[in-house]
Design a protein around this motif. Sequence first.
Motif, PDB file in Angstrom:
ATOM      1  N   MET A 167      44.838  32.524  42.266  1.00 13.02           N
ATOM      2  CA  MET A 167      44.582  33.907  42.697  1.00 13.02           C
ATOM      3  C   MET A 167      44.966  34.836  41.559  1.00 13.02           C
TER       4      MET A 167
ATOM      5  N   MET B  29      45.858  38.450  40.388  1.00 12.93           N
ATOM      6  CA  MET B  29      46.266  39.754  40.904  1.00 12.93           C
ATOM      7  C   MET B  29      45.846  40.842  39.922  1.00 12.93           C
ATOM      8  N   ARG B  30      45.357  41.962  40.448  1.00 14.84           N
ATOM      9  CA  ARG B  30      44.912  43.053  39.601  1.00 14.84           C
ATOM     10  C   ARG B  30      45.988  44.126  39.590  1.00 14.84           C
TER      11      ARG B  30
ATOM     12  N   LEU C  13      46.645  47.777  41.717  1.00 12.96           N
ATOM     13  CA  LEU C  13      47.739  47.882  42.662  1.00 12.96           C
ATOM     14  C   LEU C  13      48.656  49.033  42.316  1.00 12.96           C
TER      15      LEU C  13
ATOM     16  N   SER D 126      44.281  52.293  52.696  1.00 13.39           N
ATOM     17  CA  SER D 126      44.875  51.183  51.944  1.00 13.39           C
ATOM     18  C   SER D 126      46.367  51.009  52.202  1.00 13.39           C
TER      19      SER D 126
ATOM     20  N   GLU E 120      47.665  42.600  54.639  1.00 11.63           N
ATOM     21  CA  GLU E 120      46.724  41.624  54.120  1.00 11.63           C
ATOM     22  C   GLU E 120      45.310  41.912  54.616  1.00 11.63           C
TER      23      GLU E 120
ATOM     24  N   GLU F 178      40.888  37.687  51.557  1.00 21.71           N
ATOM     25  CA  GLU F 178      40.595  38.548  50.417  1.00 21.71           C
ATOM     26  C   GLU F 178      41.844  38.914  49.624  1.00 21.71           C
ATOM     27  N   ASP F 179      42.871  39.393  50.307  1.00 22.99           N
ATOM     28  CA  ASP F 179      44.061  39.888  49.625  1.00 22.99           C
ATOM     29  C   ASP F 179      45.259  39.674  50.531  1.00 22.99           C
TER      30      ASP F 179
ATOM     31  N   ALA G  59      53.482  40.645  45.305  1.00 24.96           N
ATOM     32  CA  ALA G  59      52.280  40.200  45.995  1.00 24.96           C
ATOM     33  C   ALA G  59      52.236  38.680  46.013  1.00 24.96           C
TER      34      ALA G  59
END
Length: 206
Positions: A1, A3-4, A8, A112, A129, A133-134, A154
């Motif tokens: 996964m 993470m961006r 974030l 969000s 969550e 997806e996330d 995260a």
Amino acid sequence: MEMRSAVLVGAVLALGLSGCGDGTRAAQTDAGIGGREPTTARALAHVAAEHAGTPDSAARESDAAEEFARGGVGAELRYGSTGEYDGDVLVLAVGEGLDTSLVDCDARATASLAGCVETDQGVLMWEDEAPEEDPGVVYVVVEKGDSAALLFYAGPSITGDPRDLEMPISTDVLFAIAGDPRVDVTTSAEAVAAGADLPFWRDPGR
């Protein structure tokens, strides 16, 4: 996964940041309480690992650090990495000039952000969550006079107030990291020295 972190962290600033309890700020702004050496990413990783446990890897993190107008420094720690999973990510950044103009948690109602709480330790925010997806994100902000610590975590599924969840790294630990006097724009000589020799550091030449 994957993470961006830029996305974030950007979400945190778009929502605005709340102030901390006066007692916390006063305890952490005493000149030199955490040391007088310029903070390094490695020193931040060392201090975070003292609280959260030894990570699988750590490296310099720039996106969170760039959210500060001056002196931004950041580190990213990974936990539970496998061949198919990059691991839970813990990002810690410090600096001066973080935008705190929007500081009312009660006014934070966006698609969000699932929650925003002002505590005596600092500000806790989270995104729930999105299944498949996330996993969601937990954010912590602690102001320290002219500087601040920004942290996000995260990986575990966030299904409500993270204080009520059994996460590998609890909110108490997250606040302990962000509130550590050595987590600031200056730190102790011991933290800098220990950070220079981290066996889990994976950022060659830095």
